[in-house]
Write an enzyme that holds these catalytic residues in place. Sequence first.
Site, mmCIF file in Angstrom:
data_model
loop_
_atom_site.group_PDB
_atom_site.id
_atom_site.type_symbol
_atom_site.label_atom_id
_atom_site.label_comp_id
_atom_site.label_asym_id
_atom_site.label_seq_id
_atom_site.Cartn_x
_atom_site.Cartn_y
_atom_site.Cartn_z
ATOM 1 C CG ASP A 183 42.954 -45.017 -17.105
ATOM 2 O OD1 ASP A 183 43.088 -44.236 -18.066
ATOM 3 O OD2 ASP A 183 41.851 -45.316 -16.606
ATOM 4 C CG HIS A 185 41.138 -41.335 -15.602
ATOM 5 N ND1 HIS A 185 40.308 -40.397 -15.017
ATOM 6 C CD2 HIS A 185 40.497 -42.514 -15.498
ATOM 7 C CE1 HIS A 185 39.213 -40.985 -14.569
ATOM 8 N NE2 HIS A 185 39.301 -42.278 -14.854
ATOM 9 C CD GLU A 209 41.889 -47.323 -19.823
ATOM 10 O OE1 GLU A 209 40.768 -46.908 -19.485
ATOM 11 O OE2 GLU A 209 42.376 -48.387 -19.386
ATOM 12 C CD GLU A 235 37.512 -44.769 -19.642
ATOM 13 O OE1 GLU A 235 37.013 -44.176 -18.668
ATOM 14 O OE2 GLU A 235 38.514 -45.498 -19.552
ATOM 15 C CG HIS A 285 35.484 -48.551 -19.488
ATOM 16 N ND1 HIS A 285 34.348 -47.915 -19.024
ATOM 17 C CD2 HIS A 285 36.499 -48.083 -18.734
ATOM 18 C CE1 HIS A 285 34.667 -47.095 -18.040
ATOM 19 N NE2 HIS A 285 35.969 -47.179 -17.836
#
Length: 382
Positions: A183, A185, A209, A235, A285
Amino acid sequence: MKIKSYELFTVPPRWLFLKVETDAGLVGWGEPVIEGKAATVKAAVIEMMETLIGRDPLEIEGIWNELYRSGFYRGGPILMSAISGIDQALWDIKGKYYGAPVHELLGGRARDSIKVYSWVGGDRPADVGEASLELKNQGITAVKMNATEELQYIDSYSKVDMVLERVDSIRRSCGTDFGIGIDFHGRVHKPMAKVLARELEQFRPMFIEEPALPENNENLRDIAMHTAIPIATGERMFSKWQFKTLLQDGYADIIQPDLSHAGGITECKKIMSMAEAFDVAAAPHCPLGPIALASCLQVDATCHNAIIQEQSLGIHYNKGNDILDYIKDASVFEYTDGHVKIPDGPGLGIEINEDYVRERSHIGHNWKNPVWRHADGSIAEW
């Protein structure tokens, strides 16, 4: 049958639960929350639920459209999260009314179970190899980790090397077939994302991700040109209209709508079905609570392109309470060979321990995500 009343419960570690009650005695539960903004979402739910008293809870599509379209200002994380929790609760009621799981009402199951992954490493990842091996020994077959700490637009290659060392430790500890999600993020700006994406290929991860912030989704094109690793995102996208552009652009391989943020069961079923038409996989998610997870599993059951499900058991955010604490039968989320069975009970397929919810709501929470800064004092993406 009419909606008679509702209650909201702010419960640790960082969740908000909604209980909707009908005059027929049926009760539905939802989980409307944005992490770090629970009180704001709670206010939005109150505004919406006040308009639904006396309404037929079975008219879910009509209620969803009214909540979304009747507002001149619409969409976004707060309003869509409020709609999401209400939608989950109405589906829970509808399933209980017909004595069937939600997936049965959505057309029936396309699968009996779905693969799950667990989190390792925390916000600033560390000791991920050992933690992943421990999870593997418990039967988990895939994990996700934050790729890195905060990064500047152009940053040190030593930070890149640290990412590679951590991912390598998982691969060496857990073997070639163990799934690794990485991730970014939204912390990694495009210049460093291109470097990381290329360097990580050697470890054959499941996906990277959010290698770009959702407001910079056009950057996915350049990142995709530098790697063959599947790209996952979504997400922080909140409606079919946002996902439409992402799917048309064609640089995402896995979408990750959140059923507590992106319009609930009603909207996320549509989003995931849209993605199927683009040959794009779905991995909802869900670093949240049991109601959110149960909602995800009901939709996963009906979508051919659902490939894996995030779940929060043991996640670093769950301090004081964890996902199993608020349900009466923890076996519904039992993980076997890295999979969880689709719940078959009526509605969402879980039974909330209301007494415990009420007890913990007296403690509540005021969870906020950390605020990070670079060495020069500028704000860093968390």
